[in-house]
Design a protein around this motif. Structure first.
Motif: not given
Length: 367
Positions: A28-39
């Motif tokens: 699967a396509l698993v990534v990392s993003v920033r949500i509410a200024n948190a990685r």
């Protein structure tokens, strides 16, 4: 191989074959993003989902209070048809990509309290807001930014670890249902009996059999008005076929518009079980007594009788007019659509349903 998607005038998103760093994978396509200024890591990109999901454990680690949640009345439906009751929803900023090619949008997450190998599920609406294009072969996601095209790549090791975690997690117990009896598929469903209290209203004096039932839940003023209306128009109601006066042939008649090239067809007689044959005899005698039908000794067309089981267990007698229908031209003026009829009731306080009670038998056939 090249995959392109033209999103804006002069802008293109392109995937080239040489960009595929891990071509031999099905993860699967698993990534990392920033949500509410948190990685936030372990974010799965799911194009088959219709809701952005944020799991409650991650919600707590983001330092957001429950006061920022909005109640949600509906539930989520899983792949196996099971229902998940979400806690609430929250509106949070999500940033995808790496500087200087990043994009930030506001996303409404549905917060659920369930064990999961992932932290967040990104769905189609968010991907469309980002104008993102996904390539599972390249294990990457590309999107438009003010600084040309941004890219987010998935780590195969992280994807594999999430998969192994998902398959080893304890499954939630599902309610055990008894095996279904295939014979129930052929049983006629029973209509649920109404629990509303009814009162019988006598429309004609001296005729206790000629009554109608009125619901007790109607307001008293409406009940009185309805009962008076029914009594004033008692002559239009019939309880037996013999009571039908019929429609004057000068007003209306049934005409068969048979094509000239059609040849008369006499269907082969069918045999019926004794109980069905008795139901046919009783119905024919009733129709003959009401003068709805008459005997024809040498018919040019001959159609068989078909019995259909009613919900109350009795039989409805029909006639197999398939050969007749083929010999007649099709009506180019269909009946009104049911949704149009329902829409026409908007603005009215009451909706009345009438049982025509074999009303078509009152229209005679033309000689």
């Amino acid at each position: 191989m090249e995959k392109r998607s033209r999103l804006e005038p002069g802008s293109q998103i392109t995937f080239r074959v040489e960009e595929a760093k891990f071509p031999n994978h099905d993860d699967a396509l698993v990534v990392s993003v920033r949500i509410a200024n948190a990685r936030v890591k372990r974010v799965i990109v799911d194009t088959g989902s219709s809701a952005d999901v944020l799991y409650f454990e991650v919600f707590k680690r983001l330092g957001i209070t429950k006061g920022d949640l909005t109640p949600l009345a509906s539930s989520l439906t899983g792949f196996m048809g099971d229902f998940v009751s979400p806690l609430e929803t929250t509106l949070l900023p999500i940033t995808i990509g790496e500087e200087p090619r990043t994009e930030t949008i506001m996303t409404t997450f549905i917060v659920v309290d369930l064990p999961s190998a992932y932290n967040v599920i990104l769905d189609r609406p968010t991907l469309n807001k980002l104008k993102a294009v996904i390539s599972t072969y390249h294990h990457a996601l590309k999107f438009l930014t003010s600084s040309r095209v941004g890219v987010v790549r998935s780590d195969p090791k992280e994807s594999r670890q999430c998969y192994l975690t998902a398959v080893t997690m304890p499954k939630r117990p599902r309610p055990i249902q008894p095996p279904l009896d295939p014979r129930n598929d052929f049983k006629t469903p029973r209509h649920s009996e109404s629990t509303e209290q009814l009162v019988e209203v006598l429309l004609r004096r001296g005729r206790p059999d000629k009554v109608v039932k009125v619901g007790m839940t109607l307001p008293e003023a409406d009940q009185i008005q309805l009962v008076n209306f029914l009594k004033e128009n008692a002559d239009v109601f019939v309880w037996y076929p013999e009571d039908m006066l019929g429609v004057n042939p000068q007003v209306m008649q049934h005409h068969l518009n048979i094509c000239h090239e059609a040849h008369p067809i006499k269907q082969r007689p069918r045999k019926f079980a004794p109980d069905r044959q008795k139901a046919i005899d009783d119905e024919v005698d009733r129709l003959m007594g009401a003068r709805f039908i008459s005997e024809v000794r040498y018919p040019r067309w001959l159609s068989n009788i078909v019995l259909v089981k009613k919900p109350n267990g009795s039989w409805r007698m029909c006639v197999d007019y398939t050969d007749f229908n083929r010999a007649c031209p099709k009506d180019c003026y269909p009946l009104p659509r049911i949704d149009h009829l329902v829409d026409a009731t908007v603005g009215h306080e009451l909706l009345t349903f009438m049982d025509a009670f074999l009303g078509y038998n009152q229209i005679q056939m033309a000689p």
